[in-house]
Write a protein that holds these residues in place. Structure first.
Motif, PDB file in Angstrom:
ATOM      1  N   ASN A 106     114.061 105.734  42.376  1.00  0.00           N
ATOM      2  CA  ASN A 106     114.491 107.117  42.587  1.00  0.00           C
ATOM      3  C   ASN A 106     115.503 107.570  41.535  1.00  0.00           C
ATOM      4  OD1 ASN A 106     116.707 105.626  43.376  1.00  0.00           O
ATOM      5  ND2 ASN A 106     116.818 106.427  45.455  1.00  0.00           N
ATOM      6  N   ALA A 107     115.433 106.988  40.343  1.00  0.00           N
ATOM      7  CA  ALA A 107     116.368 107.351  39.270  1.00  0.00           C
ATOM      8  C   ALA A 107     116.098 108.766  38.769  1.00  0.00           C
ATOM      9  CB  ALA A 107     116.254 106.364  38.113  1.00  0.00           C
ATOM     10  N   TYR A 108     117.075 109.306  38.089  1.00  0.00           N
ATOM     11  CA  TYR A 108     116.977 110.585  37.406  1.00  0.00           C
ATOM     12  C   TYR A 108     115.719 110.582  36.533  1.00  0.00           C
ATOM     13  CZ  TYR A 108     118.586 114.189  34.020  1.00  0.00           C
ATOM     14  OH  TYR A 108     118.697 115.278  33.197  1.00  0.00           O
ATOM     15  N   GLY A 109     114.856 111.565  36.725  1.00  0.00           N
ATOM     16  CA  GLY A 109     113.557 111.578  36.075  1.00  0.00           C
ATOM     17  C   GLY A 109     113.581 111.393  34.566  1.00  0.00           C
ATOM     18  N   PRO A 110     114.419 112.128  33.815  1.00  0.00           N
ATOM     19  CA  PRO A 110     114.454 111.936  32.364  1.00  0.00           C
ATOM     20  C   PRO A 110     114.866 110.529  31.937  1.00  0.00           C
ATOM     21  CG  PRO A 110     115.353 114.073  32.927  1.00  0.00           C
ATOM     22  CD  PRO A 110     115.150 113.348  34.222  1.00  0.00           C
ATOM     23  N   SER A 111     115.626 109.813  32.771  1.00  0.00           N
ATOM     24  CA  SER A 111     115.972 108.430  32.445  1.00  0.00           C
ATOM     25  C   SER A 111     114.722 107.556  32.483  1.00  0.00           C
ATOM     26  CB  SER A 111     117.013 107.905  33.439  1.00  0.00           C
ATOM     27  OG  SER A 111     117.328 106.549  33.177  1.00  0.00           O
ATOM     28  N   LYS A 112     113.861 107.786  33.465  1.00  0.00           N
ATOM     29  CA  LYS A 112     112.596 107.056  33.539  1.00  0.00           C
ATOM     30  C   LYS A 112     111.690 107.433  32.369  1.00  0.00           C
ATOM     31  CE  LYS A 112     111.011 106.869  37.924  1.00  0.00           C
ATOM     32  NZ  LYS A 112     110.755 107.350  39.310  1.00  0.00           N
ATOM     33  N   GLU A 116     110.014 105.022  29.539  1.00  0.00           N
ATOM     34  CA  GLU A 116     108.558 104.990  29.380  1.00  0.00           C
ATOM     35  C   GLU A 116     108.133 105.325  27.956  1.00  0.00           C
ATOM     36  OE1 GLU A 116     104.539 104.820  29.747  1.00  0.00           O
ATOM     37  OE2 GLU A 116     106.031 104.060  31.166  1.00  0.00           O
ATOM     38  N   ALA A 117     108.849 106.190  27.282  1.00  0.00           N
ATOM     39  CA  ALA A 117     108.444 106.630  25.944  1.00  0.00           C
ATOM     40  C   ALA A 117     109.218 105.892  24.853  1.00  0.00           C
ATOM     41  CB  ALA A 117     108.628 108.143  25.815  1.00  0.00           C
ATOM     42  N   GLU A 118     110.437 106.305  24.583  1.00  0.00           N
ATOM     43  CA  GLU A 118     111.200 105.733  23.464  1.00  0.00           C
ATOM     44  C   GLU A 118     111.445 104.232  23.629  1.00  0.00           C
ATOM     45  OE1 GLU A 118     111.149 109.702  22.398  1.00  0.00           O
ATOM     46  OE2 GLU A 118     111.591 108.838  24.357  1.00  0.00           O
ATOM     47  N   LEU A 119     111.995 103.799  24.762  1.00  0.00           N
ATOM     48  CA  LEU A 119     112.329 102.381  24.897  1.00  0.00           C
ATOM     49  C   LEU A 119     111.077 101.508  24.813  1.00  0.00           C
ATOM     50  CD1 LEU A 119     115.104 102.316  27.663  1.00  0.00           C
ATOM     51  CD2 LEU A 119     115.325 102.617  25.191  1.00  0.00           C
ATOM     52  N   LYS A 120     110.037 101.918  25.505  1.00  0.00           N
ATOM     53  CA  LYS A 120     108.784 101.161  25.467  1.00  0.00           C
ATOM     54  C   LYS A 120     108.225 101.117  24.049  1.00  0.00           C
ATOM     55  CE  LYS A 120     104.309 100.978  27.854  1.00  0.00           C
ATOM     56  NZ  LYS A 120     103.471 101.676  28.886  1.00  0.00           N
ATOM     57  N   GLY A 121     108.334 102.234  23.343  1.00  0.00           N
ATOM     58  CA  GLY A 121     107.849 102.287  21.968  1.00  0.00           C
ATOM     59  C   GLY A 121     108.623 101.384  21.032  1.00  0.00           C
ATOM     60  N   ILE A 124     111.038  97.591  24.118  1.00  0.00           N
ATOM     61  CA  ILE A 124     111.931  97.304  25.246  1.00  0.00           C
ATOM     62  C   ILE A 124     111.156  97.558  26.535  1.00  0.00           C
ATOM     63  CG2 ILE A 124     114.075  97.930  26.419  1.00  0.00           C
ATOM     64  CD1 ILE A 124     115.070  98.909  23.608  1.00  0.00           C
ATOM     65  N   ARG A 125     110.993  96.534  27.341  1.00  0.00           N
ATOM     66  CA  ARG A 125     110.253  96.674  28.590  1.00  0.00           C
ATOM     67  C   ARG A 125     111.135  97.319  29.650  1.00  0.00           C
ATOM     68  NH1 ARG A 125     109.932  91.443  27.415  1.00  0.00           N
ATOM     69  NH2 ARG A 125     110.988  90.860  29.362  1.00  0.00           N
ATOM     70  N   TYR A 126     110.481  97.969  30.601  1.00  0.00           N
ATOM     71  CA  TYR A 126     111.221  98.490  31.747  1.00  0.00           C
ATOM     72  C   TYR A 126     110.383  98.277  32.997  1.00  0.00           C
ATOM     73  CZ  TYR A 126     108.449 102.641  32.855  1.00  0.00           C
ATOM     74  OH  TYR A 126     107.446 103.478  33.271  1.00  0.00           O
ATOM     75  N   ALA A 127     111.075  98.207  34.130  1.00  0.00           N
ATOM     76  CA  ALA A 127     110.407  98.100  35.424  1.00  0.00           C
ATOM     77  C   ALA A 127     111.252  98.838  36.450  1.00  0.00           C
ATOM     78  CB  ALA A 127     110.223  96.633  35.828  1.00  0.00           C
ATOM     79  N   LEU A 128     110.603  99.256  37.522  1.00  0.00           N
ATOM     80  CA  LEU A 128     111.280  99.952  38.608  1.00  0.00           C
ATOM     81  C   LEU A 128     111.502  98.989  39.772  1.00  0.00           C
ATOM     82  CD1 LEU A 128     109.178 103.254  38.595  1.00  0.00           C
ATOM     83  CD2 LEU A 128     111.336 102.806  37.394  1.00  0.00           C
ATOM     84  N   TYR A 129     112.628  99.149  40.449  1.00  0.00           N
ATOM     85  CA  TYR A 129     112.898  98.345  41.641  1.00  0.00           C
ATOM     86  C   TYR A 129     113.217  99.264  42.815  1.00  0.00           C
ATOM     87  CZ  TYR A 129     117.942  99.144  40.945  1.00  0.00           C
ATOM     88  OH  TYR A 129     119.182  99.729  40.801  1.00  0.00           O
TER      89      TYR A 129
END
Length: 400
Positions: A106-112, A116-121, A124-129
């Motif tokens: 439920n994080a702030y949408g732009p943080s997700k 998803e875009a810049e960090l993944k590119g 840098i992996r990300y996951a939701l908990y």
């Protein structure tokens, strides 16, 4: 004999020292003048012992940084152009290719979106908990997890997570935590000391606390700014150097606006909170409403966590959401929002004008238990009875 324009630019007059007023002076600068070459070589902008370039700080920005650090219970602060820039600065300072960052669902949408875009590119992996389940966070932390974001309440859906427990999980695993404390504003709770009583000791909270100064510190709906606050000097220096390399700067006039608003932040926060609770309680009693999402109300998810952290009589900001009964489709709910007169359609919150936005939550969350349409309200500083009357008249459009 020099020309008048040269005399104007290099006029020797310097105002006498000792001027004092309620508001600090405003210093605008890109260039900073040094008295000699030795001063150029000796000054250290990293520890606020001198001035080198406007991007690295002026008396005006240093003043706000110190006050925000005090508000959040930290010791160092850097200012950035927005709340999202604060999140980005932390991510870029602490993460590299091959690392992983965990975000609450439920994080702030732009943080997700940033993850998803810049960090993944950048590898840098990300996951939701699940922020309501510390065991889920525990299970998702792996060898590559270097940063965990915390947020309470959740963006839009307002669930209040067990922040102290989540921070404890990360501390036991040696993972850095960053808390988005925009809602709490340094007032509802201390992001660095999340425990109450003797169960959790001082320093039991996040390692980094960020805030969108756009919201309560500004309070006028006319400033974009963010802050990153720390207690650990090594962590602060890492963030500060990234901040410098990214070229993040804030305008002196915006800093002045926040400095002017800051002394009244608690008075405004309490006023927003009081009006929001009155309207939330009234809406909860209405047959059109299926669910109230406000941390201070027992029926809201995570209420017990809010009460444990903020206290039985704690503060809870001026933001809440409601889920309309499923018999009212999204078109009818949109008509309700359009019919409001005092509540304006617009993003953000914490300003003097009340705001309303409908959201398509199933597209934003992995699991959402409610069938009806969600609407978020940001309660401003208008008379609460006028706002209640506005809500009541708009119910006519909802019923069609």
């Amino acid at each position: 004999m020099s020309k008048p324009v040269t005399d104007l630019i290099h006029h020797p007059y310097v105002p006498p020292a000792g001027f004092a007023a309620p508001q600090p002076g405003v210093f605008k600068a890109s260039t900073v003048i040094f008295p000699n070459v030795a001063a150029i070589r000796a000054r250290d902008w990293k520890h606020k012992t001198g001035y080198t370039y406007g991007l690295h700080g002026t008396p005006t920005t240093f003043m706000l940084e110190e006050r925000i650090a005090a508000l959040e219970g930290g010791s160092q602060c850097v200012l950035v152009p927005s709340g999202l820039a604060a999140i980005a600065a932390v991510n870029l300072a602490l993460l590299k290719s091959g690392d992983e960052v965990l975000l609450p669902d439920n994080a702030y949408g732009p943080s997700k979106a940033l993850a998803e875009a810049e960090l993944k590119g950048w590898g840098i992996r990300y996951a939701l908990y699940d922020p309501m389940d510390p065991a889920d966070l525990q299970a998702r932390i792996g060898p590559g997890t270097k940063l965990v974001w915390l947020e309470a309440p959740g963006s839009v859906t307002m669930e209040f997570a067990p922040l102290a427990h989540l921070a404890q999980v990360c501390r036991q695993r040696g993972v850095t935590t960053a808390l988005d404390n925009t809602w709490g504003a340094g007032l509802a709770f201390n992001g660095f000391d999340l425990g109450r009583g003797d169960r959790f000791l001082a320093g039991s909270g996040a390692d980094i606390v960020v805030q969108a100064l756009t919201k309560y510190p500004s309070g006028g709906g006319d400033v974009l700014m963010g802050s990153v606050v720390t207690r650990d000097d090594a962590l602060h220096q890492k963030i500060k150097l990234t901040h410098m390399r990214l070229g993040f700067g804030v305008g002196a006039n915006d800093v002045e606006a926040v400095l002017r608003s800051l002394p009244s932040i608690e008075v405004r926060y309490r006023a927003h909170d009081r009006s929001a609770r009155a309207l939330a309680g009234w809406l909860q009693s209405r047959p059109e409403i299926a669910q109230l999402l406000h941390p201070a109300f027992p029926s809201s998810p995570g209420h017990e966590h809010w009460r444990a952290l903020c206290g039985e009589d704690g503060m809870a900001a001026g933001l809440f959401s409601v889920v309309f009964d499923a018999r009212y489709g999204s078109a009818r709910v949109d008509a309700f929002c359009d019919a409001l007169k005092l509540f304006k359609l617009g993003y953000s919150w914490a300003g003097p004008i009340s705001l309303v936005v409908p959201y398509d939550i199933p597209s934003m969350r992995r699991a959402w238990p409610h069938k009806g349409t969600l609407v978020r309200f940001s309660v401003g500083l208008e008379d609460v009875e006028d706002l209640r009357a506005d809500l009541e008249q708009a119910m006519g459009a909802l019923r069609g």
